[in-house]
Design an enzyme around this catalytic site. Structure first.
Site, PDB file in Angstrom:
ATOM      1  CG  ASN A 212      -0.203  -0.075   2.502  1.00 23.61           C
ATOM      2  OD1 ASN A 212       0.570   0.819   2.823  1.00 23.61           O
ATOM      3  ND2 ASN A 212      -0.390  -1.169   3.249  1.00 23.61           N
ATOM      4  CG  ASP A 281      -6.411  -5.213   6.089  1.00 19.83           C
ATOM      5  OD1 ASP A 281      -6.019  -5.180   7.281  1.00 19.83           O
ATOM      6  OD2 ASP A 281      -6.865  -4.215   5.495  1.00 19.83           O
ATOM      7  N   PRO A 307      -2.775 -11.781  10.408  1.00 24.09           N
ATOM      8  CG  PRO A 307      -0.909 -12.373  11.666  1.00 24.09           C
ATOM      9  CD  PRO A 307      -1.453 -12.416  10.272  1.00 24.09           C
ATOM     10  CE  LYS A 339     -10.495   0.009  11.456  1.00 23.96           C
ATOM     11  NZ  LYS A 339     -10.014   0.818  10.369  1.00 23.96           N
ATOM     12  CE  LYS A 343      -7.953  -3.148  14.571  1.00 25.43           C
ATOM     13  NZ  LYS A 343      -6.869  -3.354  13.634  1.00 25.43           N
TER      14      LYS A 343
END
Ligand code: PMT
Length: 402
Positions: A212, A281, A307, A339, A343
């Site tokens: 990316n 991802d 992961p 998130k 997370k």
């Protein structure tokens, strides 16, 4: 060594018209030695004492002298210059120059920059001892100090005019040290910080990969700011083309799996974990051993999920204080908070990556701090300056509630 903080810092040296202007040449030379980027701004009177050519040769950059110079404005306008700077030091700062800055005048380039600056401003007064003691100068200096201007000196001693007393400009070495200390926040003193940065590369075959646009700029800036804040820092960097930070440890990784292993090892020994990396991802399920031939018009890749590194660190028993970044294109704060909760993070910085002027591969960023109880939009700023703000915000909130 305190002057290490000056490495890569963008410093405007403003020179006003006093006999100490000749010492500004030595100051610029020292700042360059400490690997700062220096832009010099001179008042008209300063040019009577020392030539712009000398300062141009020492700084390696054209000297800025006029507020209304179309050529100079086209190269780097005064507002752009004010935004560019990490700090500005006016040395020497004459009584007149201090008065004009105190009054907020914009009648020449130096004074206008002091007005437009969104970074620390410091001044090294230099004048005759009677002028320094004068009530008007003392009132101006007190006003500037109240407004947060850093005053370096003056020193006492024999003066060019034959007087003895306060009003001598500090020596270049002392000014460089005082300037350097502006970047020492100490907010993370004694803490161990681990930062992930840049993209990851997921191999398809020996020559191709999925990745990316992350440049690593945000993560590298945070690593530098964390060091300045007194932390011992480990930067886990994906493949980027940035100059390495001059202090702290750097571990180079390629893939998300490499980054996971390095992060878990580092996280076991750190107090704060900051994930700026744009981790791919997915990765190809099979990595071809040989270069895949272009035999057909289409190619199908089977991908498997990587992961989540940050979640894995946040799930560690007695794990570090965890800070994430959320790259979103819409409903930025809402998705960032989601998130944060999923997370199990302490803090997350949300950035809108649909705006090309911020986020991926840009020099600036604009983020909103999101925690369980707060939503705090921060100002758009160059990543290096924003990083110092973020480190301060993290420092204010650490340690987490038990
Ligand atoms: O590198 P620059 O060019 O300076 O750009 C900076 C940036 C835009 C990359 C940075 O500001 C940023 O937003 N980083 C996070 C990018 C991202 O992957 O966001 P996310 O919303 O997909 O992930 C949320 C968080 O989980 C991030 O902290 C990320 O590092 C982490 N993560 C995500 C996936 C994964 N497999 N492992 C992770 O640790």
């Amino acid at each position: 060594m305190p002057t290490r903080n000056l490495c890569n810092k963008r410093i405007i040296v403003g020179i006003s018209g006093g006999i100490a202007a000749y010492k500004a040449a030595e100051l610029v030379r020292r700042l360059i030695e400490h690997r700062a980027e220096v832009r010099v701004v001179m008042t008209r009177a300063a040019q009577e004492f020392i030539t712009p050519l000398t300062l141009q040769a020492l700084s390696g950059n054209p000297v800025h002298t006029e507020l209304l110079d179309t050529g100079a404005e086209a190269a780097m306008g005064h507002i752009e210059l004010a935004r560019w700077a990490d700090a500005m030091l006016v040395a020497p700062a004459t009584a007149d120059c201090l008065a004009r800055i105190a009054q907020g005048k914009g009648d020449d380039l130096l004074a206008t920059l002091a007005l437009a600056l969104d970074a620390p401003l410091a001044a090294a007064p230099a004048m005759n001892q009677a002028m320094w003691r004068n009530a008007a100068t003392q009132a101006n200096v007190a006003l500037l100090a109240r407004r947060g201007v850093h005053l370096f000196g003056p020193a006492e001693g024999p003066q060019a005019c034959g007087d003895v007393g306060p009003g001598r400009m500090l020596e270049a070495r002392q000014l460089a040290e005082r300037l350097s200390s502006l970047f020492d926040s100490g907010v993370l003193a004694g803490l161990r910080v681990c930062i992930t940065a840049g993209p990851t590369r997921e191999a398809i075959d020996p020559v191709r990969y999925i990745s990316n646009h992350s440049s690593g700029k945000m993560g590298y800036a945070l690593a530098e700011a964390a060091v300045e804040a007194g932390a011992s820092t480990t930067l886990i960097s994906g493949p980027v083309v940035l100059e390495l930070p001059h202090r702290g440890k750097v571990e180079h990784v390629n893939s998300a799996m490499d980054m996971l292993h390095a992060s878990l090892a580092a996280a076991a020994e750190c107090d704060i974990f900051i994930a700026t990396a744009a981790v791919a991802d997915y990765r190809p399920r099979q990595v071809a051993g040989q270069k895949i031939k272009k035999s057909s018009t289409t190619m199908v890749l089977e991908l498997e999920r990587n992961p989540d590194i940050l979640s894995a660190v946040a799930a560690l028993e007695h794990g570090p204080y965890c800070v994430g970044f959320a790259a979103e294109t819409d409903r930025v704060v809402e998705y960032a908070r989601d998130k944060l909760q999923r997370k199990k993070l302490d803090l997350i910085f949300a950035n809108d990556v649909s705006d090309p002027s911020i986020g991926f591969n840009s020099d600036e960023n604009l983020v909103t701090l999101v925690s369980e109880s707060e939503t705090l939009p921060l100002d758009k700023a160059p990543k290096r300056r924003l990083a110092r703000t973020l480190i301060t915000e993290i420092g204010r909130r650490y340690p987490p509630r038990a």
